[in-house]
Design a protein around this motif. Structure first.
Motif, PDB file in Angstrom:
ATOM      1  N   GLY A   1      29.981  36.776  81.766  1.00 57.38           N
ATOM      2  CA  GLY A   1      29.129  37.076  80.833  1.00 57.38           C
ATOM      3  C   GLY A   1      28.249  38.194  79.906  1.00 57.38           C
ATOM      4  O   GLY A   1      27.383  38.276  78.954  1.00 57.38           O
ATOM      5  N   VAL A   2      29.706  38.991  79.515  1.00 61.29           N
ATOM      6  CA  VAL A   2      29.801  40.151  79.006  1.00 61.29           C
ATOM      7  C   VAL A   2      30.694  39.994  78.056  1.00 61.29           C
ATOM      8  O   VAL A   2      31.775  39.770  77.772  1.00 61.29           O
ATOM      9  N   HIS A   3      30.364  40.935  76.715  1.00 66.17           N
ATOM     10  CA  HIS A   3      32.180  41.433  76.404  1.00 66.17           C
ATOM     11  C   HIS A   3      32.787  42.312  76.541  1.00 66.17           C
ATOM     12  O   HIS A   3      32.510  43.451  77.709  1.00 66.17           O
ATOM     13  N   VAL A   4      34.131  42.340  76.844  1.00 65.43           N
ATOM     14  CA  VAL A   4      34.895  42.394  77.714  1.00 65.43           C
ATOM     15  C   VAL A   4      35.758  43.629  76.646  1.00 65.43           C
ATOM     16  O   VAL A   4      35.944  43.245  75.452  1.00 65.43           O
ATOM     17  N   GLN A   5      36.446  44.742  77.621  1.00 68.09           N
ATOM     18  CA  GLN A   5      37.138  45.445  76.582  1.00 68.09           C
ATOM     19  C   GLN A   5      38.677  46.344  76.711  1.00 68.09           C
ATOM     20  O   GLN A   5      38.555  45.905  77.506  1.00 68.09           O
ATOM     21  N   PRO A   6      39.246  45.150  76.029  1.00 65.19           N
ATOM     22  CA  PRO A   6      41.047  45.122  76.810  1.00 65.19           C
ATOM     23  C   PRO A   6      40.775  46.329  76.693  1.00 65.19           C
ATOM     24  O   PRO A   6      41.959  47.807  75.434  1.00 65.19           O
ATOM     25  N   LEU A   7      41.726  47.655  77.384  1.00 66.65           N
ATOM     26  CA  LEU A   7      41.963  48.666  77.068  1.00 66.65           C
ATOM     27  C   LEU A   7      43.634  49.565  77.050  1.00 66.65           C
ATOM     28  O   LEU A   7      44.422  50.520  76.656  1.00 66.65           O
ATOM     29  N   ALA A   8      44.614  48.520  77.651  1.00 69.78           N
ATOM     30  CA  ALA A   8      45.762  48.548  77.800  1.00 69.78           C
ATOM     31  C   ALA A   8      46.922  47.466  78.198  1.00 69.78           C
ATOM     32  O   ALA A   8      46.206  46.298  78.405  1.00 69.78           O
ATOM     33  N   SER A   9      48.052  47.050  77.824  1.00 72.45           N
ATOM     34  CA  SER A   9      48.448  45.923  77.396  1.00 72.45           C
ATOM     35  C   SER A   9      50.313  46.357  77.642  1.00 72.45           C
ATOM     36  O   SER A   9      50.740  47.323  77.157  1.00 72.45           O
ATOM     37  N   ILE A  10      50.632  45.007  78.816  1.00 74.98           N
ATOM     38  CA  ILE A  10      51.661  45.367  78.471  1.00 74.98           C
ATOM     39  C   ILE A  10      52.683  45.361  77.131  1.00 74.98           C
ATOM     40  O   ILE A  10      53.676  46.008  77.075  1.00 74.98           O
ATOM     41  N   THR A  11      52.273  44.056  76.656  1.00 74.58           N
ATOM     42  CA  THR A  11      52.532  43.757  75.191  1.00 74.58           C
ATOM     43  C   THR A  11      52.613  45.008  74.664  1.00 74.58           C
ATOM     44  O   THR A  11      53.645  44.743  73.446  1.00 74.58           O
TER      45      THR A  11
END
Length: 221
Positions: free
Chosen positions: A186-196
């Motif tokens: 129910g909140v905006h999420v923020q991707p901080l790091a990605s394996i890809t």
């Protein structure tokens, strides 16, 4: 038993990141010396490596303890099943139905993983409870997931991605994952790091502040 213990060591390194022989031994109920023998074999086979790990803390007196982590080859031992076939299938799907068709497929896949999880009601505790359930669902599906507090938020950390190779060519997979997580907490999420993107972990930050709630009314509306 030797192979089973070594597999357990690799799983702990995958899920919890860099660790010492002592730390791994404590988790497994084994001596540091016994675990170090397995680590030495993993390093020799190119499945693990030592790393300078200070984590912002003083090492104190004496030589800092040696930390170990999995190499890319070590991570690959956990499998990227049918990568080529899956990527070719999504390429064909894109040709036939366009980007939206790939996105719908990716969304359906993630929705099946999190099936049964009740959406958060917007309160801080509810967001945390839903995040815990999401983390458990991802962990059951091979993501070696864990959850941690971070400042005013909470983070889902995925130490492995079973579809990383496919997702690197089809970003809709990661986009759909973040969309579904956001809709459930129910909140905006923020991707901080990605394996890809070459990081050793996928990290998604989930704020706990009410102002970030995606269903909150705009001021003056």
């Amino acid at each position: 038993m030797e192979g089973e213990t070594r597999s357990q060591v690799m799983t702990l390194l995958l899920k919890h990141g860099p660790d010492t022989a002592t730390g791994l031994g404590d988790r497994l109920g084994l001596s540091a010396a016994g675990v170090r023998r397995h680590l030495d074999i993993l390093v020799e086979e190119g499945l693990a490596e030592t790393v300078d790990w200070r984590a912002g803390k003083s090492a104190g007196r004496g030589r800092p303890a040696k930390h170990y982590r999995l190499t890319n080859a070590g991570r690959a031992e956990f499998g990227h099943a049918y990568d080529t076939l899956a990527s070719e299938a999504l390429d064909t799907l894109r040709e036939v139905g366009g980007t939206e068709a790939v996105h719908r497929f990716a969304r359906k896949r993630i929705e099946e993983i999190v099936d049964g999880i009740m959406p958060s009601d917007g309160s801080g505790q509810s967001i945390e409870d839903t995040t815990e359930q999401l983390t458990e669902a991802f962990d059951r599906h091979g993501y070696a997931a864990s959850v941690t507090k971070a400042g005013a938020g909470i983070q889902i950390c995925q130490h492995h991605c079973p579809v990383a190779n496919v997702a690197s060519e089809h970003p809709e997979i990661c986009e759909a994952e973040h969309e579904v997580i956001s809709s459930l907490v129910g909140v905006h999420v923020q991707p901080l790091a990605s394996i890809t993107d070459g990081h050793g972990i996928c990290t998604t930050n989930i704020p706990l502040t009410p102002t970030e709630h995606i269903n909150s009314e705009r001021s003056g509306s």
